[in-house]
Scaffold this active site. Sequence first.
Site, PDB file in Angstrom:
ATOM      1  N   GLU A   1      30.822 110.944  32.015  1.00 48.70           N
ATOM      2  CA  GLU A   1      30.731 111.282  33.430  1.00 48.70           C
ATOM      3  C   GLU A   1      31.683 110.478  34.326  1.00 48.70           C
ATOM      4  O   GLU A   1      31.245 109.717  35.189  1.00 48.70           O
ATOM      5  CB  GLU A   1      29.282 111.102  33.924  1.00 48.70           C
ATOM      6  CG  GLU A   1      28.291 111.950  33.173  1.00 48.70           C
ATOM      7  CD  GLU A   1      26.865 111.844  33.722  1.00 48.70           C
ATOM      8  OE1 GLU A   1      26.621 111.029  34.626  1.00 48.70           O
ATOM      9  OE2 GLU A   1      25.994 112.590  33.227  1.00 48.70           O
TER      10      GLU A   1
ATOM     11  N   GLU B   1      24.042 116.149  27.437  1.00 51.49           N
ATOM     12  CA  GLU B   1      22.862 115.689  28.182  1.00 51.49           C
ATOM     13  C   GLU B   1      22.273 116.869  28.942  1.00 51.49           C
ATOM     14  O   GLU B   1      22.991 117.618  29.608  1.00 51.49           O
ATOM     15  CB  GLU B   1      23.202 114.633  29.243  1.00 51.49           C
ATOM     16  CG  GLU B   1      23.400 113.258  28.699  1.00 51.49           C
ATOM     17  CD  GLU B   1      23.691 112.252  29.807  1.00 51.49           C
ATOM     18  OE1 GLU B   1      23.206 112.406  30.957  1.00 51.49           O
ATOM     19  OE2 GLU B   1      24.439 111.302  29.516  1.00 51.49           O
TER      20      GLU B   1
HETATM   21  O1  IFM Z   1      20.512 108.523  33.122  1.00 50.78           O
HETATM   22  C1  IFM Z   1      21.649 109.282  33.417  1.00 50.78           C
HETATM   23  C2  IFM Z   1      22.715 109.091  32.364  1.00 50.78           C
HETATM   24  O2  IFM Z   1      23.051 107.759  32.217  1.00 50.78           O
HETATM   25  C3  IFM Z   1      23.954 109.855  32.751  1.00 50.78           C
HETATM   26  N1  IFM Z   1      23.652 111.222  33.058  1.00 50.78           N
HETATM   27  C4  IFM Z   1      22.545 111.504  33.940  1.00 50.78           C
HETATM   28  C5  IFM Z   1      21.311 110.756  33.490  1.00 50.78           C
HETATM   29  C6  IFM Z   1      20.135 111.055  34.448  1.00 50.78           C
HETATM   30  O3  IFM Z   1      20.448 110.638  35.735  1.00 50.78           O
END
Ligand code: IFM
Length: 453
Positions: free
Chosen positions: A169, A353
């Site tokens: 990210e 994710e």
């Molecule tokens: O916890 C975070 C993760 O570290 C990165 N993506 C989003 C998740 C939820 O906010």
Amino acid sequence: MSSQLTQPFPADFVWGAATAAYQIEGAVNEDGRGESVWDRFCATPGKVRAGDSGAVACDFYHRYREDVALMRELGLDAFRFSIAWPRVLPDGRGRVNAAGLDFYDRLVDELLGSGIAPYVTLFHWDTPQAIEDAGGWPSRATVDAFCEYVEAVSQRLGDRVGRWITHNEPWVVSWVGHGWGHHAPGRESEADALATAHHLLLSHGRAVEILRRNSPGSQVGITLNLDTPYPASDSPEDAAAARWVDGMHNRWFLDPLFRGEYPEDMAEAWAALVPEVRDGDLATISRAIDFLGVNNYTSPLVAADTNGGRSRIVRRNDVDRTDMGWEVVPEGLHDLLLRLHRDYRPGALYVTENGAAYPDVRGHDGHVRDAERQSYLEAYLAGAARAVAQGVPLRGYFAWSLLDNFEWAWGYWKRFGLVYVDYPTLERVPKGSFYWYRDFIAAQRARAAEEAA
Ligand code: IFM
């Protein structure tokens, strides 16, 4: 089996769960680990809710065997975790801390011995504080420092790790950490945000070359947080606003990675802010990768900002929200996967994710019932399955997260886990969604086996 899912996933689809080092490991002062920007940020009053920090977190550093056993119970094919740069190079560069690498060596072997493939993220936000003190990601020198770190990790683990994710990210690191100061290192400068974005991308491209050399036969990718910004109406103004959000969230990263150029409209708008882009940078950034990792939780509805801004996010009243306040928009994931395939053609995609925070509590009988999380996962998986049926080369899905963990500026208040963590005792309690995901994976495998027979 899901009530919503109509299309099955392919037999070789990878089922996983994801985590990140600072959010679960704890043990911040053990075995020679150096300070990270998140240690410093957490120690700064007012930055993290309730003064929480990752000092203990889930104590994964000591309990990883117990957690790998949970992964086996889930039936995971793969576990996504990140490596803490300050464990490997406590001063950011120079001296390699063998004890730090030993931990990941043990973890990788434990996973492989359990039949679970390690998907390793190299940077999930824990920059060594020494690197920040020397200029941090806004400084081009950090690209070289990151490469030293990638060399050390891949020389040690490159023989056993088959999937590498260079960064997690970069949008969040750039804007939330450097533009708006809500995350470490807490900078508030748009120019720093854009310099950070460029240097993260450049370091990704350089890392690809290192990983190909030190980990031959492995596959390399990057994970972006992406979404589908929907215009709030058919008006050209709302369409332009949605395009702006798309440029900021998505195209600013996707275009250089897959087309070797920054999007012209955004570069023009940010002309006074963009950092120096040297000859060859974009060729490095756009080196061929094997997969794109997609993190998606929600998708915004966007309207023109009548107060002179570029866009405004419109609150939907007809959708559910998670405990983060994020809107549950499963078609956003479906549309995103289709769009990525159509516009950028990555050879393979993974949802690296996806998941939801809810205010889980342990009942008197000791169980954690989280029906909302189950519905969320079902709905998003149904969207992903439709995308696969429409030809998107989606190869795997990682639920965020295996465990409740340190949710950055929100501390331990927000729970994303399939497994509840009782922080005072560190006891692990699989939630209802854990058993649902276990059964879902098993049913997918059974269905694929039946079809193959
Ligand atoms: O916890 C975070 C993760 O570290 C990165 N993506 C989003 C998740 C939820 O906010």
